[in-house]
Each structure stands twice: as structure tokens, then as C-alpha cells.
Design a protein around this motif. Sequence first.
Motif, PDB file in Angstrom:
ATOM      1  N   THR A   1       0.795  -1.201   0.000  1.00  0.00           N
ATOM      2  CA  THR A   1       0.000   0.000   0.000  1.00  0.00           C
ATOM      3  C   THR A   1       0.866   1.307   0.000  1.00  0.00           C
ATOM      4  O   THR A   1       2.024   1.171  -0.205  1.00  0.00           O
ATOM      5  CB  THR A   1      -0.772   0.016   1.337  1.00  0.00           C
TER       6      THR A   1
ATOM      7  N   ASP B   1       1.290   6.353   2.111  1.00  0.00           N
ATOM      8  CA  ASP B   1       0.028   6.919   2.566  1.00  0.00           C
ATOM      9  C   ASP B   1      -1.048   6.689   1.507  1.00  0.00           C
ATOM     10  O   ASP B   1      -0.761   6.407   0.332  1.00  0.00           O
ATOM     11  CB  ASP B   1       0.161   8.430   2.798  1.00  0.00           C
ATOM     12  N   VAL B   2      -2.294   6.841   1.911  1.00  0.00           N
ATOM     13  CA  VAL B   2      -3.406   6.726   0.975  1.00  0.00           C
ATOM     14  C   VAL B   2      -3.273   7.804  -0.101  1.00  0.00           C
ATOM     15  O   VAL B   2      -2.951   8.955   0.183  1.00  0.00           O
ATOM     16  CB  VAL B   2      -4.750   6.868   1.716  1.00  0.00           C
ATOM     17  N   ASP B   3      -3.513   7.417  -1.348  1.00  0.00           N
ATOM     18  CA  ASP B   3      -3.514   8.341  -2.486  1.00  0.00           C
ATOM     19  C   ASP B   3      -2.155   8.971  -2.755  1.00  0.00           C
ATOM     20  O   ASP B   3      -2.070  10.079  -3.310  1.00  0.00           O
ATOM     21  CB  ASP B   3      -4.564   9.443  -2.289  1.00  0.00           C
ATOM     22  N   ARG B   4      -1.083   8.314  -2.372  1.00  0.00           N
ATOM     23  CA  ARG B   4       0.238   8.788  -2.776  1.00  0.00           C
ATOM     24  C   ARG B   4       1.135   7.573  -2.986  1.00  0.00           C
ATOM     25  O   ARG B   4       0.827   6.465  -2.558  1.00  0.00           O
ATOM     26  CB  ARG B   4       0.846   9.754  -1.754  1.00  0.00           C
ATOM     27  N   GLU B   5       2.258   7.798  -3.655  1.00  0.00           N
ATOM     28  CA  GLU B   5       3.181   6.719  -3.952  1.00  0.00           C
ATOM     29  C   GLU B   5       4.593   7.270  -3.996  1.00  0.00           C
ATOM     30  O   GLU B   5       4.805   8.474  -3.899  1.00  0.00           O
ATOM     31  CB  GLU B   5       2.818   6.058  -5.287  1.00  0.00           C
TER      32      GLU B   5
ATOM     33  N   GLU C   1       5.481   7.298  -9.199  1.00  0.00           N
ATOM     34  CA  GLU C   1       5.020   5.912  -9.197  1.00  0.00           C
ATOM     35  C   GLU C   1       6.110   4.897  -8.930  1.00  0.00           C
ATOM     36  O   GLU C   1       5.947   3.997  -8.116  1.00  0.00           O
ATOM     37  CB  GLU C   1       4.325   5.594 -10.524  1.00  0.00           C
TER      38      GLU C   1
END
Length: 450
Positions: A19, A53-57, A92
Motif C-alpha cells: 500500500t 500513505d493513501v492516495d500517494r506513492e 510511481e
Amino acid sequence: MRRSATTALVAALLATGVTPVLLTGPAAAAPAKHYDDFNGDGRRDLAYGGYNDVDREGGTITVVHGTATGLDTAHPKFLHQDSPGVPGSGEEDDQFGASLASADLNKDGYADLVVGNPFEHVGSEDYRGTVTVLWGSKTGLSGGTNITPLGGSAGHFGRDLATGDFTGDGSPDLALIGGEEAWLYRGPFTKSGTTGKVSKIDKGSGGWYSSALGAGKVDGDGRTDLVVIGTEITGSDIRERAWYLKGTSSGLASGSSRTLSDRQQGLYPSPVVGDFDKNGYGDIVLGVPDKDNGKGAVTIWRGTSSGPGTSVTLTQATSGVSGTPEADDGFGYAVSAADTNGDGYADLAVGVPHEDVDGEEDQGGVHVFRGGSGGLSGARSSWIAQTVLGPADSHTAFGYTLRLRDLTADGKADLAVGAASNALLMPGTGTVPTKTGAIVLPELGGGLPD
């Protein structure tokens, strides 16, 4: 220090699950007592690769601060390239935190974290890589500065990292890999990006390609020494080798080498150093997890006043060692050294993440070898099974990353062990680390530094 082996395994195991603070004044005029005390409170902290974290990479680092009662796992801190003051931005295929090392690089009393991102794209350069120093402060790590690569070091810059006072001048230095070469950045470092002299660590062979680093005090002169793992090509011969470099007042001096494999095998953990026989000289630990069709082995290259000398090799076939060597076990996939029982001898933890147990494939486990008179032996070894995490399960890969350090200030190193979906910190005792009083480490999604 992050190891290329861990990065590869984490990517495979976790493909489906992976994740702002103000800078404060210096805590002291001397370097931090502990190279991993990021907030200057006298307690060791723990930083490791974490889940995004959510919504990041692009890679995230988890920091858990030490307190008088142990690690504060209820309040982890998360740092990435989208954190305030940290250069760059998460993308990404970045791997911010693929390699980690720490030291008080600017000597302000707070340890700093060095972060490798070897897959970073910079301008038109794909996978040029970056190395960022996250600066310690009274409130912990805050803001960052990129290390400037020299010509020839671009290309997976920051693949591996190691810190230490290699010159003995009181200023921590940084060794890193970039462009398949090793480089020495001498201290002191500043937040504006300046460093001391920078030089290539050159073996004098056009066929040498560096892949992993380890640092420690081997020859007893007080300076930190360096071990470089690399591929050496001579004509049609391709060998994987370990190369020792002695710390001197003018930099690193080339020393002896030894062959790990007579063919290119790929992945090796970063070497570690520990005085297992308490003779005043550090012994170099070389994990060779691909040896003998993946059965694996660990070689102890014993330290002397003139550098590493004789060696002994440990495997699961060594007398007294639990288990049986089998193809693809990966004994030696991860290694870490420190004194777990407080007797003054360094001990060694060895990860075997692909061990099959009672029909459970790749369940994994950890061997702990206790130091003593004569050094390490199978007679003083113990097996820690994956079941300390809970019911036995396949593909847990318990032991793919390890770290032995005293995080409770009781004189006994605690054992942090990573698995595919969980991580555990087991306290050191008078014998071996135990699951009694163990805590779960939050958000471990990468490798533990050594």
C-alpha cells in the motif's frame, strides 16, 4: 543501511499490499550519543521503510521514537518526498527509503537520517537516483537536503549507504553507491548541501561493480572501516567478492578481498560487523543466501589488528544449528549483529525467510548465534520460529529483514524482525530475544536499516 536483497523481496511479497515541523537550535556542540537518536533525548529511535500513505506513492519512511518506557508505537511519524521541506515529489516507481543509514552528519546533537531513492527520475535521466539527508531536531526529523552526485555516480544513486567516521577526525562520513561505483563523502555536512571532500572508492579494476556496503570497526584503531560487496570481472571470469577498506586519516585504504561466489548470483545483504569473541577486533559477517542452490551460508571473516584474516562458515548443516539445509531456504538473506544478552559479546541474528516448516512454504524463521569465547558456533544458537507472530502460515517470509539494537536502554539488544504482513520487536534477555513483552512495529513495508 538498506540492502538490495530486501528491496527485491519486499517488492515481490508486498506487490498487492504495499500500500511539518520547525527546526530548532542545536542540542549540543558534539555529535549525538546515538547515531539513531533523531530528537536528541538520549534514546534510540527506529526508522524503516513503510507503506505509502493513501492516495500517494513513491516510498514512505516510518519513524518510531524511543521513550523511557520503550518505543512509542502509538504515535509513528511518516516522512516522504511530499513532506514539508523534503526535496522532490513522490512518483510511481520511486523507492524513497529503499536504503537507509544514520549519523549526526552536521554534529548538532541530533542524529540525521540518510535516505536513498535509487529509482528516482531526475529531469530527463531515468533512474538517476537521489540521496537525501533528513535533519534531526528537538521534535525529530524535519526537512531535508539532497546530496550532490559527482560525474559517474548517476544511475541508481543511493543503491546502498553506510555511515561512520572513516577518517577518525570526529566528523561522521558517508559512503554510498551510485553508477555501480562506491563513493566517500567526507564530513562535516551542512543543511545548505556542502560536504567535505568527495572521492571514488576505486578498486583499480575496470571490472569491479559495487552493490552493497557495510561499516564497522574491524582492526581496533578506532576508525570505522568499510566493506564493499561487488562483482569482479576478469576476462571471462565473473566472481562475487567482498572487499575490505581500512579507515585512515586520509580516507579509505584498499585491503584484502575474498570470493563469495565464482559466478554472478545477484543479491547479497549488506555486511555487518560485530566483535563476537570480545578480542577488541570486529568480525565481518557476509551473508551468502544463494550458496548451494539457495541453501545459503554466512561467513564470519575474523578481525585482527591488520584487518580481516581467517574465516568460519555457518550453515544449517553446522553442528548444533536447528533445521536442515534445503534448496531456496535463503539462510543468510538478512543479518544483524549486537549484544542481545548483555554479556559483552556481540551476537548474530540470521534470517531464513524461505524456510519451509511442517509443510508451510516460505514460512521463515531466525537463527540467533550467541557470541562467546572463540566466537560464534552452532552450540550457542537458537531458533525463533514464525509462530511468535501467531499461527503458522505459508509465505510469511519471517526474517526477510532484521535489526538488533538496544531500544530499551537495558544493555540488551532487541530484535526487530520483518515478515510479509507484520513485524515484531522482541526484547533482549539474559539468553535470547523473547516474544514475552514483544510489540508489533507499525507500518513496516520495506527494510530495516542496520
